[in-house]
Design a protein around this motif. Sequence first.
Motif, PDB file in Angstrom:
ATOM      1  N   GLU A 167       4.557  -2.225   6.929  1.00  0.00           N
ATOM      2  CA  GLU A 167       4.695  -1.453   5.702  1.00  0.00           C
ATOM      3  C   GLU A 167       5.820  -2.036   4.864  1.00  0.00           C
ATOM      4  N   SER A 168       5.557  -2.173   3.597  1.00  0.00           N
ATOM      5  CA  SER A 168       6.586  -2.616   2.653  1.00  0.00           C
ATOM      6  C   SER A 168       6.491  -1.708   1.434  1.00  0.00           C
ATOM      7  N   PHE A 169       7.513  -1.784   0.589  1.00  0.00           N
ATOM      8  CA  PHE A 169       7.507  -0.907  -0.575  1.00  0.00           C
ATOM      9  C   PHE A 169       8.270  -1.535  -1.723  1.00  0.00           C
ATOM     10  N   GLU A 170       8.017  -1.013  -2.886  1.00  0.00           N
ATOM     11  CA  GLU A 170       8.827  -1.271  -4.070  1.00  0.00           C
ATOM     12  C   GLU A 170       8.922   0.036  -4.834  1.00  0.00           C
ATOM     13  N   VAL A 171      10.031   0.217  -5.511  1.00  0.00           N
ATOM     14  CA  VAL A 171      10.264   1.437  -6.269  1.00  0.00           C
ATOM     15  C   VAL A 171      10.309   1.075  -7.746  1.00  0.00           C
ATOM     16  N   ARG A 172       9.613   1.869  -8.531  1.00  0.00           N
ATOM     17  CA  ARG A 172       9.674   1.745  -9.991  1.00  0.00           C
ATOM     18  C   ARG A 172      10.307   3.028 -10.509  1.00  0.00           C
ATOM     19  N   GLN A 173      11.498   2.891 -11.028  1.00  0.00           N
ATOM     20  CA  GLN A 173      12.242   4.043 -11.537  1.00  0.00           C
ATOM     21  C   GLN A 173      11.635   4.555 -12.842  1.00  0.00           C
ATOM     22  N   HIS A 209      -1.330  -4.788   6.650  1.00  0.00           N
ATOM     23  CA  HIS A 209      -0.100  -4.694   5.867  1.00  0.00           C
ATOM     24  C   HIS A 209      -0.369  -3.748   4.700  1.00  0.00           C
ATOM     25  N   LEU A 210       0.392  -2.660   4.670  1.00  0.00           N
ATOM     26  CA  LEU A 210       0.309  -1.680   3.586  1.00  0.00           C
ATOM     27  C   LEU A 210       1.532  -1.838   2.691  1.00  0.00           C
ATOM     28  N   HIS A 211       1.306  -2.013   1.400  1.00  0.00           N
ATOM     29  CA  HIS A 211       2.407  -2.124   0.451  1.00  0.00           C
ATOM     30  C   HIS A 211       2.351  -0.918  -0.487  1.00  0.00           C
ATOM     31  N   PHE A 212       3.443  -0.154  -0.507  1.00  0.00           N
ATOM     32  CA  PHE A 212       3.544   1.055  -1.320  1.00  0.00           C
ATOM     33  C   PHE A 212       4.349   0.763  -2.576  1.00  0.00           C
ATOM     34  N   THR A 213       3.832   1.158  -3.723  1.00  0.00           N
ATOM     35  CA  THR A 213       4.576   1.113  -4.970  1.00  0.00           C
ATOM     36  C   THR A 213       4.791   2.561  -5.386  1.00  0.00           C
ATOM     37  N   ILE A 237       2.145   7.145  -6.382  1.00  0.00           N
ATOM     38  CA  ILE A 237       2.215   6.244  -5.228  1.00  0.00           C
ATOM     39  C   ILE A 237       0.935   5.427  -5.231  1.00  0.00           C
ATOM     40  N   GLN A 238       1.088   4.135  -5.304  1.00  0.00           N
ATOM     41  CA  GLN A 238      -0.041   3.213  -5.201  1.00  0.00           C
ATOM     42  C   GLN A 238       0.083   2.501  -3.856  1.00  0.00           C
ATOM     43  N   ILE A 239      -1.048   2.332  -3.170  1.00  0.00           N
ATOM     44  CA  ILE A 239      -1.047   1.664  -1.873  1.00  0.00           C
ATOM     45  C   ILE A 239      -1.998   0.481  -1.951  1.00  0.00           C
ATOM     46  N   GLU A 240      -1.446  -0.690  -1.677  1.00  0.00           N
ATOM     47  CA  GLU A 240      -2.265  -1.898  -1.652  1.00  0.00           C
ATOM     48  C   GLU A 240      -2.313  -2.429  -0.230  1.00  0.00           C
ATOM     49  N   VAL A 241      -3.507  -2.716   0.236  1.00  0.00           N
ATOM     50  CA  VAL A 241      -3.669  -3.360   1.536  1.00  0.00           C
ATOM     51  C   VAL A 241      -3.611  -4.859   1.255  1.00  0.00           C
ATOM     52  N   TYR A 276     -14.739  -0.492   9.180  1.00  0.00           N
ATOM     53  CA  TYR A 276     -13.356  -0.968   9.139  1.00  0.00           C
ATOM     54  C   TYR A 276     -12.672  -0.549   7.837  1.00  0.00           C
ATOM     55  N   GLN A 277     -13.427  -0.433   6.748  1.00  0.00           N
ATOM     56  CA  GLN A 277     -12.846   0.042   5.494  1.00  0.00           C
ATOM     57  C   GLN A 277     -12.389   1.493   5.619  1.00  0.00           C
ATOM     58  N   LEU A 278     -13.163   2.291   6.332  1.00  0.00           N
ATOM     59  CA  LEU A 278     -12.792   3.693   6.534  1.00  0.00           C
ATOM     60  C   LEU A 278     -11.569   3.810   7.430  1.00  0.00           C
ATOM     61  N   LEU A 279     -11.491   2.954   8.444  1.00  0.00           N
ATOM     62  CA  LEU A 279     -10.316   2.940   9.322  1.00  0.00           C
ATOM     63  C   LEU A 279      -9.063   2.614   8.523  1.00  0.00           C
ATOM     64  N   ILE A 280      -9.120   1.558   7.746  1.00  0.00           N
ATOM     65  CA  ILE A 280      -7.963   1.137   6.953  1.00  0.00           C
ATOM     66  C   ILE A 280      -7.633   2.186   5.888  1.00  0.00           C
ATOM     67  N   SER A 281      -8.648   2.758   5.263  1.00  0.00           N
ATOM     68  CA  SER A 281      -8.417   3.807   4.271  1.00  0.00           C
ATOM     69  C   SER A 281      -7.719   5.005   4.900  1.00  0.00           C
ATOM     70  N   SER A 282      -8.123   5.377   6.103  1.00  0.00           N
ATOM     71  CA  SER A 282      -7.487   6.499   6.797  1.00  0.00           C
ATOM     72  C   SER A 282      -6.016   6.232   7.043  1.00  0.00           C
ATOM     73  N   LEU A 283      -5.689   5.018   7.469  1.00  0.00           N
ATOM     74  CA  LEU A 283      -4.291   4.664   7.718  1.00  0.00           C
ATOM     75  C   LEU A 283      -3.486   4.670   6.420  1.00  0.00           C
ATOM     76  N   ALA A 284      -4.039   4.086   5.373  1.00  0.00           N
ATOM     77  CA  ALA A 284      -3.323   3.984   4.101  1.00  0.00           C
ATOM     78  C   ALA A 284      -3.102   5.353   3.468  1.00  0.00           C
ATOM     79  N   VAL A 285      -4.155   6.151   3.385  1.00  0.00           N
ATOM     80  CA  VAL A 285      -4.058   7.420   2.679  1.00  0.00           C
ATOM     81  C   VAL A 285      -3.273   8.458   3.486  1.00  0.00           C
TER      82      VAL A 285
END
Length: 128
Positions: free
Chosen positions: A121-127, A82-86, A61-65, A32-41
């Motif tokens: 999917e959610s995100f935040e931007v750091r300028q 839930h994938l959160h992108f910074t 780009i940082q991705i937090e599950v 399941y870690q490989l499945l989630i890693s595949s989706l995130a990356v």
Amino acid sequence: MNYSMNENGFTGHLPFGDIQISGDEEYGFRPYQLLISSLAVCSGGVMRKVLDKMRMPAKDIQIEVTEVVRNDEEAGRVEKIHLHFTITGDIDEKKMARVMELTRKNCSMVQSVKDSIEIIESFEVRQT
């Protein structure tokens, strides 16, 4: 690709190298870690290309599950992720809805599970 059984799971023989896979994370990556890693990356890689094409290259780009829901009554089936992108860079936040849409649409891994796993999917931007 091929996989051979070992004492604690399987060894995957892949072009880049071998990978240890086991139901016990003491001996390798859990499936399941490989499945989630595949989706995130996959999503992160597509997002990077989309941002480049929109002339807003990301410096990072940082991705937090942030959430994984599994159904123990159905063999631990993954039901929700839930994938959160910074994203760090000179990014126009007004264009991020389109970036997210294109990322989802063009990620082969997300498209492969779209009717069986809910992906948020959610995100935040750091300028910079």
